[in-house]
Design an enzyme around this catalytic site. Structure first.
Site, PDB file in Angstrom:
ATOM      1  N   GLU A 129       0.754  -1.189   0.093  1.00 30.24           N
ATOM      2  CA  GLU A 129       0.017   0.036  -0.105  1.00 30.24           C
ATOM      3  C   GLU A 129       0.923   1.285   0.071  1.00 30.24           C
ATOM      4  O   GLU A 129       1.541   1.438   1.001  1.00 30.24           O
ATOM      5  CB  GLU A 129      -1.024   0.001   1.176  1.00 30.24           C
ATOM      6  CG  GLU A 129      -1.788   1.104   1.018  1.00 30.24           C
ATOM      7  CD  GLU A 129      -2.545   1.535   2.577  1.00 30.24           C
ATOM      8  OE1 GLU A 129      -2.639   2.690   3.013  1.00 30.24           O
ATOM      9  OE2 GLU A 129      -2.503   0.375   3.209  1.00 30.24           O
ATOM     10  N   CYS A 146      -3.170   8.306   3.924  1.00 25.62           N
ATOM     11  CA  CYS A 146      -3.015   7.937   2.551  1.00 25.62           C
ATOM     12  C   CYS A 146      -4.195   8.405   1.583  1.00 25.62           C
ATOM     13  O   CYS A 146      -4.023   8.717   0.576  1.00 25.62           O
ATOM     14  CB  CYS A 146      -2.234   6.661   2.227  1.00 25.62           C
ATOM     15  SG  CYS A 146      -3.474   5.414   3.098  1.00 25.62           S
TER      16      CYS A 146
END
Length: 488
Positions: A259, A293
């Site tokens: 990720e 994020c």
């Protein structure tokens, strides 16, 4: 080295060492862990020496092959960990407020979600199944039977970020343990204490010590040592795209879940319910000081409502006080370091110089950056084209939905996006056209439930978190066939 703790913290700190086979090792060069708001020393921890890394992986590999826990046992340990986490809520909260800079609302959200994640992992431990295979299409083999089973990979390495030092850690090690693996955890060197307290809690909940290792480090050295260990079967990493590429190269043919970077966009159409949209967008842009994020960075707004949305966003942002995270009224705490805050401040100065206007916020006090709303920013500015990873939201007007979709897609990344509209045709058009791992309808980009699959496309990585999906990443499917005697 001599491991030290500041006097104010001594009674509330977890063990200060690297964890191998249930023992907390103190050997290694020391590094400081500091309060992110005051810069006060919390503790000094040892970086894991090379021999400790090798020993940890050897112990884990041996334990993984021994099948020390049944699926029901794994579920029991994970559920008990959730119970202990609730009992130790204040200890975890104190650590995260100080070593991460979380506000109390950020802390409570992190702990609440971690409890849910542990429960989901416990459920998956007992219901991991394969599927049946058909032989009917092959002449003469229709009597054969086939089915698959899921088996653990062995040793899983989890390398985790500072911005979610509890729940993201559990999204990696929880499914790995539920699937029958052993785990080596390398947490962020900026927030290692929360990870240490979690590991101690897992052991207290009954996890066999040989199934979990914790290795500390502040730079790439420990990660590189872990990549060089051939007995590690899987790497799960959350962090920058640059480091993700290095991990993928080092892993070779071994499997990974990555990720990585993100520039998250949310679109507000002219028919959007602004009473619903604006509070969600403000929270998604500024919680955890924008260090998520999927934090809303680009806010595309239909030109016909851009003035109203801008005023509402300014009102929402100014209602989120920034400062000392120990103050219960503060909604936006410090960034992870003063250098990170300085970078954001420099990017804002650059944007102003290029013609962007700061409608609110923009100030910096050491590591604290005020929630900031920008308008008149242009492509080419770093606040638009690079991941800010701070409490900065840029409003970009659009005339046609295609323009907003093309703008959101015009980045190397593709983790999550959101759109607010009451028009089902527009919503489905966006869902089909936005190239992101997740597209949220009537929610902002940063809208995650712990049970859902979560992962990116393009340079945002590959693979999925979410316990039901992650447990399949850390297990392999094995086909078993049975060829009974021909009854004819």
């Amino acid at each position: 080295m001599t491991v030290t703790a500041h006097t104010r913290y001594e009674s509330g700190l977890p063990p200060l060492g690297n964890l191998v086979d249930g023992q907390w090792r103190l050997a290694g060069e020391g590094f400081d862990v500091r309060n992110k708001y005051t810069d006060e020393l919390i503790a000094e921890l040892p970086e894991a020496p090379a021999e400790t890394v090798t020993e940890a992986v050897r112990v884990l590999d041996r334990a993984a092959r021994a099948e020390l826990l049944t699926p029901a046992d794994r579920a029991t340990v994970l559920r008990r960990t959730a119970e202990l986490l609730e009992e130790r809520r204040e200890a975890f909260a104190t650590l995260m407020i100080d070593e991460v800079g979380f506000t109390r609302s950020d802390v409570d959200g992190e702990i609440d979600r971690a409890v849910v994640t542990l429960g989901l992992c416990a459920e998956e431990a007992t219901r991991l199944t394969g599927r049946t295979a058909s032989f009917a299409s092959s002449p003469g083999q229709h009597h054969r039977l086939g089915f698959t089973v899921r088996v653990p990979l062995g040793v899983v390495c989890a390398i985790t970020p500072f911005n979610s030092p509890l729940n993201t850690v559990l999204h990696k090690i929880g499914p790995a343990l539920a699937g029958g693996n052993a785990v080596v955890l390398k947490p962020s060197g900026q927030t290692p204490l929360t990870a240490a307290l979690l590991c101690a809690t897992l052991l207290d909940a009954g996890l066999p010590p040989s199934l979990l290792a914790l290795l500390h480090g502040v730079d790439a050295r420990v990660g590189e040592l872990l990549l060089a260990e051939p007995d590690i079967a899987f790497y799960s990493f959350t962090g920058s795209t640059k480091v993700g590429r290095a991990i993928q190269r080092g892993a070779g043919l071994r499997r990974t879940q990555l990720e990585l970077g993100s520039i998250a966009s949310t679109i507000v159409c002219a028919d959007a319910d602004l009473d619903r949209a604006v509070p969600r967008i403000a929270n998604a842009g500024f919680r955890k000081a924008g260090q998520v994020c999927t934090s809303v960075q680009r806010l595309y707004v239909a030109r016909s409502i851009v003035d109203e949305v801008t005023e509402r966003m300014v009102t929402a942002a100014t209602a989120m006080p920034s400062g000392d995270p120990r103050d219960p009224s503060v909604r936006v705490g410090p960034m992870i370091s003063e250098s990170a805050a300085t970078r954001v401040s420099d990017w804002l100065a650059e944007a102003r110089h290029g013609g962007a206007q700061v409608r609110c916020g923009g100030g910096r006090n050491q590591s604290v950056v005020e929630p900031t709303v920008l308008v008149e920013a242009q492509s080419g500015m770093r606040v638009v084209d690079q991941e800010v990873f701070g409490p900065v939201l840029t409003i970009l007007p659009f005339d046609e939905l295609t323009e907003a979709i093309d703008g959101a897609n015009d980045t190397p990344f593709g983790l999550a996006a959101g759109i607010f509209t009451q028009d089902i045709d527009q919503a489905l058009r966006a869902a089909r056209s936005l190239r992101f791992g997740t597209v949220h309808l009537n929610e902002p980009s940063s809208s995650r439930a712990d049970s859902m699959p979560f992962g990116g496309v393009k340079e945002s990585g590959h693979g999925h978190e979410g316990p039901a999906y992650a447990i399949r990443e850390v297990t392999e499917e094995r086909l078993v066939t049975l060829n009974p005697a021909d009854p004819g």
